[in-house]
Design a protein around this motif. Structure first.
Motif, mmCIF file in Angstrom:
data_model
loop_
_atom_site.group_PDB
_atom_site.id
_atom_site.type_symbol
_atom_site.label_atom_id
_atom_site.label_comp_id
_atom_site.label_asym_id
_atom_site.label_seq_id
_atom_site.Cartn_x
_atom_site.Cartn_y
_atom_site.Cartn_z
ATOM 1 N N GLU A 144 0.855 -1.194 0.000
ATOM 2 C CA GLU A 144 0.000 0.000 0.000
ATOM 3 C C GLU A 144 0.886 1.236 0.000
ATOM 4 O O GLU A 144 1.992 1.217 0.539
ATOM 5 C CB GLU A 144 -0.855 0.024 1.265
ATOM 6 C CG GLU A 144 -1.903 -1.045 1.319
ATOM 7 C CD GLU A 144 -2.726 -0.938 2.596
ATOM 8 O OE1 GLU A 144 -2.748 0.160 3.215
ATOM 9 O OE2 GLU A 144 -3.327 -1.941 2.971
ATOM 10 N N ALA A 145 0.390 2.288 -0.612
ATOM 11 C CA ALA A 145 1.118 3.555 -0.571
ATOM 12 C C ALA A 145 1.215 3.988 0.889
ATOM 13 O O ALA A 145 0.214 3.990 1.610
ATOM 14 C CB ALA A 145 0.395 4.607 -1.402
ATOM 15 N N PRO A 146 2.403 4.336 1.342
ATOM 16 C CA PRO A 146 2.563 4.719 2.745
ATOM 17 C C PRO A 146 2.096 6.141 2.998
ATOM 18 O O PRO A 146 1.906 6.921 2.067
ATOM 19 C CB PRO A 146 4.074 4.614 2.950
ATOM 20 C CG PRO A 146 4.633 4.950 1.609
ATOM 21 C CD PRO A 146 3.665 4.371 0.616
ATOM 22 N N GLU A 147 1.940 6.442 4.264
ATOM 23 C CA GLU A 147 1.666 7.825 4.651
ATOM 24 C C GLU A 147 2.926 8.624 4.368
ATOM 25 O O GLU A 147 4.009 8.066 4.219
ATOM 26 C CB GLU A 147 1.344 7.892 6.146
ATOM 27 C CG GLU A 147 0.072 7.182 6.524
ATOM 28 C CD GLU A 147 -0.163 7.248 8.026
ATOM 29 O OE1 GLU A 147 0.477 8.064 8.716
ATOM 30 O OE2 GLU A 147 -0.999 6.471 8.495
ATOM 31 N N ARG A 148 2.758 9.923 4.309
ATOM 32 C CA ARG A 148 3.923 10.787 4.090
ATOM 33 C C ARG A 148 3.957 11.837 5.182
ATOM 34 O O ARG A 148 2.936 12.370 5.581
ATOM 35 C CB ARG A 148 3.871 11.425 2.720
ATOM 36 C CG ARG A 148 4.001 10.388 1.618
ATOM 37 C CD ARG A 148 4.428 11.023 0.330
ATOM 38 N NE ARG A 148 4.572 10.009 -0.699
ATOM 39 C CZ ARG A 148 5.715 9.734 -1.297
ATOM 40 N NH1 ARG A 148 6.803 10.381 -0.974
ATOM 41 N NH2 ARG A 148 5.770 8.812 -2.225
ATOM 42 N N ALA A 149 5.158 12.127 5.631
ATOM 43 C CA ALA A 149 5.386 13.198 6.601
ATOM 44 C C ALA A 149 6.499 14.057 6.032
ATOM 45 O O ALA A 149 7.592 13.551 5.752
ATOM 46 C CB ALA A 149 5.781 12.621 7.955
ATOM 47 N N SER A 150 6.203 15.312 5.798
ATOM 48 C CA SER A 150 7.156 16.236 5.183
ATOM 49 C C SER A 150 7.652 15.680 3.844
ATOM 50 O O SER A 150 8.818 15.801 3.500
ATOM 51 C CB SER A 150 8.341 16.496 6.111
ATOM 52 O OG SER A 150 7.905 17.051 7.327
ATOM 53 N N GLY A 151 6.753 15.028 3.125
ATOM 54 C CA GLY A 151 7.084 14.493 1.813
ATOM 55 C C GLY A 151 7.810 13.159 1.831
ATOM 56 O O GLY A 151 8.072 12.570 0.792
ATOM 57 N N ARG A 152 8.130 12.647 2.989
ATOM 58 C CA ARG A 152 8.872 11.384 3.097
ATOM 59 C C ARG A 152 7.939 10.239 3.452
ATOM 60 O O ARG A 152 7.016 10.405 4.246
ATOM 61 C CB ARG A 152 9.974 11.498 4.144
ATOM 62 C CG ARG A 152 11.002 12.545 3.775
ATOM 63 C CD ARG A 152 12.129 12.547 4.794
ATOM 64 N NE ARG A 152 13.113 13.542 4.487
ATOM 65 C CZ ARG A 152 14.195 13.323 3.753
ATOM 66 N NH1 ARG A 152 14.431 12.128 3.266
ATOM 67 N NH2 ARG A 152 15.045 14.305 3.528
ATOM 68 N N ARG A 153 8.224 9.100 2.862
ATOM 69 C CA ARG A 153 7.422 7.909 3.132
ATOM 70 C C ARG A 153 7.577 7.480 4.587
ATOM 71 O O ARG A 153 8.682 7.449 5.111
ATOM 72 C CB ARG A 153 7.887 6.758 2.231
ATOM 73 C CG ARG A 153 7.546 6.909 0.791
ATOM 74 C CD ARG A 153 8.260 5.798 -0.003
ATOM 75 N NE ARG A 153 7.728 5.644 -1.334
ATOM 76 C CZ ARG A 153 8.114 6.364 -2.380
ATOM 77 N NH1 ARG A 153 9.046 7.289 -2.236
ATOM 78 N NH2 ARG A 153 7.575 6.172 -3.570
ATOM 79 N N ARG A 154 6.440 7.105 5.186
ATOM 80 C CA ARG A 154 6.430 6.568 6.553
ATOM 81 C C ARG A 154 5.550 5.327 6.526
ATOM 82 O O ARG A 154 4.381 5.394 6.168
ATOM 83 C CB ARG A 154 5.879 7.594 7.543
ATOM 84 C CG ARG A 154 6.669 8.891 7.643
ATOM 85 C CD ARG A 154 8.056 8.703 8.172
ATOM 86 N NE ARG A 154 8.028 8.207 9.542
ATOM 87 C CZ ARG A 154 9.069 8.195 10.341
ATOM 88 N NH1 ARG A 154 10.242 8.634 9.920
ATOM 89 N NH2 ARG A 154 8.963 7.736 11.559
#
Length: 152
Positions: free
Chosen positions: A44-54
């Protein structure tokens, strides 16, 4: 109440999420492989924080399933089918059984063919013939299976 001045507020990722580098380290997969698996729908597409994958920590288990299935000879399409079922759903294990039942006859045939080639190569390793013209290993080409399996 303690107030800190001069700090920019920013949205922090949840502490239970992992950056791609940590996922790569834990799973042994290259970040490029992880991104590719996202692109083709295995992850699944991960969440992003400040444009970075998490990523959620569960992605490490999913990557282990992918690795194991690949080592067992499953294609990425077959793996995708397995991963579509929810973890508590029996559909994944039923799908795994179906794939295994289809692959087993092919594998058995490949093993039989490999055994025939192994025996021929062992005979060739013991060969003391002065020339190939004198070698009985080349008298009966039917002794070896057709060339549909690459062994190296």
């Amino acid at each position: 109440m303690l107030v800190k001045v001069g700090l920019m507020s920013r949205l922090e990722a949840a502490p239970e999420s992992l950056p791609i580098g940590e996922v790569a380290r834990l799973s042994g997969k290259a970040p490029s492989s992880i991104r590719y698996y996202e692109e083709i729908g295995l992850l699944e597409a991960p969440e992003r924080a400040s444009g970075r994958r998490r990523y959620r920590p569960t992605v490490v288990r999913t990557l282990a399933v992918i690795e194991t299935a690949q080592r067992a000879g499953l294609s990425l399409d077959e793996i995708r089918l397995l991963l579509r079922a929810t973890p508590g759903d029996r559909a994944a294990t039923e799908q795994l059984r179906d794939v295994a039942e289809k692959k087993l006859p092919v594998l058995r045939e490949a093993i039989e063919r490999a055994e025939i080639v192994r025996r021929w190569l062992e005979d060739a390793a013991r060969c003391c013939c002065p020339t190939l013209d004198d070698c009985p290993l080349f008298e009966d080409p039917v002794r070896l299976p057709e060339r549909s399996l690459v062994l190296l």
